[in-house]
Design a protein around this motif. Structure first.
Motif, short mmCIF file in Angstrom:
data_model
loop_
_atom_site.label_atom_id
_atom_site.label_comp_id
_atom_site.label_asym_id
_atom_site.label_seq_id
_atom_site.Cartn_x
_atom_site.Cartn_y
_atom_site.Cartn_z
N ARG A 204 -12.64 2.07 -13.55
CA ARG A 204 -12.76 2.24 -14.99
C ARG A 204 -14.09 1.66 -15.47
N ALA A 205 -14.50 0.53 -14.86
CA ALA A 205 -15.75 -0.11 -15.26
C ALA A 205 -16.93 0.79 -14.96
N VAL A 206 -16.90 1.44 -13.79
CA VAL A 206 -18.00 2.35 -13.43
C VAL A 206 -18.09 3.48 -14.45
N LEU A 207 -16.92 4.06 -14.77
CA LEU A 207 -16.87 5.18 -15.69
C LEU A 207 -17.34 4.77 -17.09
N LEU A 208 -16.84 3.60 -17.56
CA LEU A 208 -17.18 3.17 -18.91
C LEU A 208 -18.64 2.76 -19.01
N GLU A 209 -19.14 2.14 -17.94
CA GLU A 209 -20.56 1.73 -17.96
C GLU A 209 -21.43 2.97 -18.10
#
Lengths: 280, 559
Positions: A204-209
């Motif tokens: 999720r962090a990769v996507l949101l970043e």
């Protein structure tokens, strides 16, 4: 009975493929400083197609696309690991506190969790971005703050069933503190849940970043895949899209996919019925 | 009247009797009870002036201080005033003399009658003790033990003494003979002062009106026999009673924990006592009057409850799981809590252990109210859970599992903990080698796993063990072993036990007292033997009949 995490990954095709892809992205990130071009270095050669000097060509201000791609991998993975860890720790602490802390703490923390789940994350992050500069630390903090709720619910549910197990009750009759119960009796048993929560939050962090950078609320100084996509989209009508827009898109997809594969490879650990019993 | 004050007897450095004091009115009888080595015989010898050791104190018989008399004066009073029946009847009679001659001898010896009159009197007495005429003329070795005992009693009575001391008059006699002899003693000693030394609490001690319990040369409890033996207050008296087979008791025999080790200071029983405090090891308790005609030497005022719960209530939603339960468990006793599943037994255990909070009610540990479950509480009270596999973390090996309570409750060096772990495993008859310590629960059988959990609970040496259906997850043969083990450990360690079970037959075999629980309430509570012999509550009766095998099938009617 010890959980064989590596075995679970090794014995599934998804696990092997996911590990392979993730290692490739990691290697790309590690190799970034060795690349002859710096990601932010301008040059006269603008919008060059791929060539011997610029393997993936250049962008509208003559920066090397390959260098930006490699450095983008670094940032994506760093954010993934940092935000994943912090979010998971938050989820674990809040979930466990709700489960073990008595009725009042449980009610308060679970209402807070419901509230966090009800607010759309992206909107919240954009609002927060107005107050917190989204450099690396700020970004990780914001991602962790907005992402702990789902994990906390899962941790709470598992802890509630575990805390009435006879071995936990027995430990209480030895005068065990909550901290001891949590670290020695509960954490080892919910480790698979925590691990999967980590992988999901990392993904999720990769996507949101990438999403935030794409929306232009990211850190303008750090080369990232989201920012590349954001900038390249302005030139989609030129041939440059094929070497400028496509690579970060593929890299992002591959990274997310590798997390997904790892998560699914570890899934049997969550459900004992899917687990191969090593002593059978 | 016999008055004994601070009678102390020692051989060199060894004190055999220590400040023994009691009074005996004329015609009264006293049983001196104690294990071998307690000093019973020494008291008799000292009174009869036969003791070779150094005597101090006072023995007054009819106003005369016997200890002050010269040996010759004492010799004259023996047989005529004070008669002694020795313990080993076989050796006490001269093998080469006919029984009747021996019985007549003291009379002649003391010049109270001539030979003919003496023989006449001897025949009369032997007839009274129902020794037939042909046996009277026989040599001792042709007589049975019971007959020799009769002859000895006749001989003791020949000079019509007013104080008779009998040392183990019924030891090594069979039950029927013993009954005869006791009836005889009762008959012939009716109006004499009688002291009987015995370890037989069942019948011999009950011939007497009063009883004194002797341990390590000291009287620990003394009073009317009915009171002392019926409702013992000293832990040692209770221990003796428990060790004694009794036809009405249902519980298996148990000894007194430990062996006789006499401490240099403090209460003599302290090393074997389950409720001993520091004060007990420091000073010797005086023999004090306790009101009901009983004197007791105990700093704690006799047996005290190790745990008491008062009006415990717990409801889950709309169901009241435990509804005002009050119970008492005394030091060293086994209380069985019996009831079918759903009667609230496990909730009761969890309330006691503080694993679920009570809605109302109090728990007292040694009469101190328990507010928070401190580490001190868990050092005193431990629990064994129903399912052994569940109650050991599957991530812990045996070493870690058994050491866990020590890690949490005791601050001892690691080597000492390992030593305790090995000791605890040996106590529950499990191997204590490194191989076994490295095993995980799934390597163990259920029986082994339950032993491991028992060992774990015992590492901290609790005073009370709460066992919640400890055998219901086990096979019958394993169950028997585990229950035996628990009782052995109780005997060895002297801890109290709350055994929670649905099996009233099991409770019958192992408990001192039983509490029958139905729908969260204790419907009947009392001595196990009494409750089972005469159940008052219909639910108790139902439980008992559920455990009674059905009648054999009816044979087909005759045509």
């Amino acid at each position: 009975m010890h959980i064989d995490y590596w075995g679970a990954v090794k014995h599934s095709t998804a696990g092997r493929l996911g590990t392979g892809l993730l290692l490739a992205v990691l290697a790309a990130g590690a190799a970034a400083p060795l690349w002859p071009h710096a990601p932010e270095a301008f040059s006269q050669a603008v919008l060059q197609p791929p060539s011997a000097t610029h393997w993936l060509g250049t962008n509208d201000v003559g920066q090397d696309v390959a260098a930006q791609l490699l450095h983008g991998a670094r940032r994506s993975l760093a954010v993934a690991v940092a935000a994943g860890c912090l979010t998971t720790v938050l989820s674990f602490l809040i979930g466990a506190a709700a489960a073990l802390g008595g009725r009042l703490a449980d009610t308060a923390l679970m209402r807070l969790t419901d509230a966090m789940l009800a607010i759309p994350t992206v909107v919240l992050v954009i609002v927060l971005a107005a107050y917190v500069p989204l450099r690396f630390t700020g970004l990780v903090l914001v991602l962790a703050f907005t992402g702990w709720a789902t994990g906390a619910r899962v941790v709470r549910a598992r802890t509630l069933t575990l805390k009435n197990r006879a071995h936990v009750l027995a430990a209480r009759t030895f005068g065990a503190s909550r901290r001891y119960l949590l670290l020695r009796h509960i954490l080892p048993d919910i480790a698979p849940v925590v691990l999967v929560a980590f992988i999901q939050t990392a993904q999720r962090a990769v996507l949101l970043e990438a999403g935030l950078a794409f929306l232009g609320v990211g850190d303008p100084d750090a080369p990232s895949w989201g920012m590349m996509l954001h900038q390249a989209l302005g030139f989609y009508y030129t041939p440059a899209w094929s070497w400028w827009l496509l690579p970060p898109g593929i890299a992002l997809a591959v990274t997310l996919f590798s997390f997904l594969l790892l998560g699914s490879a570890l899934e049997p650990l969550l459900d004992p019925r899917l687990r191969r019993d090593e002593h059978a | 009247m016999l008055e004994i004050r601070n009678l102390t007897l020692s051989y060199g450095q060894h004190a055999i009797l220590h400040d023994v004091s009691f009074d005996l009115r004329e015609g009264e009888s006293l049983a001196v009870i104690g294990e071998s080595g307690a000093g019973k015989t020494s008291i008799g010898m000292a009174i009869a002036g036969l003791s070779r050791g150094k005597l101090a104190g006072r023995v007054r018989w009819r106003g005369e201080d016997l200890l002050a008399l010269s040996p010759e004066e004492m010799r004259r009073r023996r047989w005529t005033q004070i008669a002694l029946v020795f313990q080993s009847v076989g050796d006490a009679l001269h093998p080469a003399l006919r029984v009747v001659d021996q019985v007549a001898e003291p009379l002649v010896e003391h010049g109270l009658a001539d030979r003919v009159a003496a023989l006449e009197r001897a025949r009369e007495l032997l007839h009274q003790v129902r020794l037939p005429a042909e046996k009277q003329r026989a040599f001792p070795h042709t007589l049975s033990g019971g007959e020799k005992q009769r002859a000895m009693i006749a001989m003791a009575l020949i000079c019509d003494p007013q104080l008779v001391i009998m040392d183990e008059p019924t030891a090594s006699l069979d039950a029927a003979t013993k009954k005869d002899i006791l009836a005889l003693i009762r008959r012939v000693c009716r109006d004499r002062t009688l002291i009987v030394m015995t370890h037989d609490l069942g019948s011999t001690a009950r011939v007497c009106e009063r009883a004194a319990v002797l341990y390590g040369g000291r009287i620990l409890e003394e009073g009317p026999a009915e009171t002392v033996l019926g409702r013992p207050r000293h832990p040692y008296t209770r221990g003796l009673l428990r060790a004694f087979p009794d036809i009405t008791a249902t519980k298996d025999l148990q000894g007194v924990p430990g062996t006789t080790v006499l401490p240099s200071a403090g209460c003599v029983f302290a090393p074997r006592c389950t409720q001993a405090l520091e004060a007990c090891r420091a000073a010797e308790p005086p023999l004090l009057d306790r009101g009901d005609g009983r004197r007791l030497a105990c700093h704690r005022g006799g047996i005290i409850p190790v745990l008491r719960v008062d009006g415990l209530r717990k409801r889950f939603g709309n169901t009241v799981a435990v509804d005002g339960v009050s119970l008492t468990v005394e030091h060293g006793e086994t209380l069985a809590v019996v009831g079918e599943s759903g009667s609230g037994k496990t909730t009761l255990a969890n309330l006691v252990m503080g694993l679920v909070p009570a809605d109302s009610g109090e728990v007292y540990l040694e009469e101190e109210p328990v507010r928070r479950r401190s580490k001190e509480f868990y050092r005193c009270v431990q629990m064994v859970f129903q399912d052994p596999m569940e109650s050991i973390s599957h991530r812990f090996d045996v070493l870690r599992a058994v050491r866990e309570p020590l890690d949490l409750l005791n601050n001892m060096p690691p080597e000492e903990r390992l030593e305790r772990v090995r000791q605890a495993l040996a106590d529950v008859q499990l191997p204590a080698d490194d191989d076994f310590l490295a095993k995980y629960p799934h390597h163990l059988s259920r029986g082994e796993a339950q032993r491991v959990t028992i060992a774990r609970a015992l590492t901290v040496r609790p005073r009370l063990l709460v066992a919640d259906e400890p055998t219901s997850a086990l096979d019958a043969s394993v169950q028997a072993k585990i229950i035996k083990l628990l009782l052995d450990l109780q005997e060895k360690r002297g801890m109290a036990l709350i055994l929670i079970t649905h099996d009233i037959a099991l409770a019958r075999k192992v408990s001192d007292r039983i509490a029958v629980m139905q729908a969260g309430r204790i419907v009947e509570c009392g001595e196990t033997a009494a409750v089972l012999a005469d159940p008052r509550h219909p639910y108790t009766r139902a439980l008992i009949s559920a455990h009674t095998p059905p009648n054999p099938p009816l044979s087909p009617p005759c045509r």
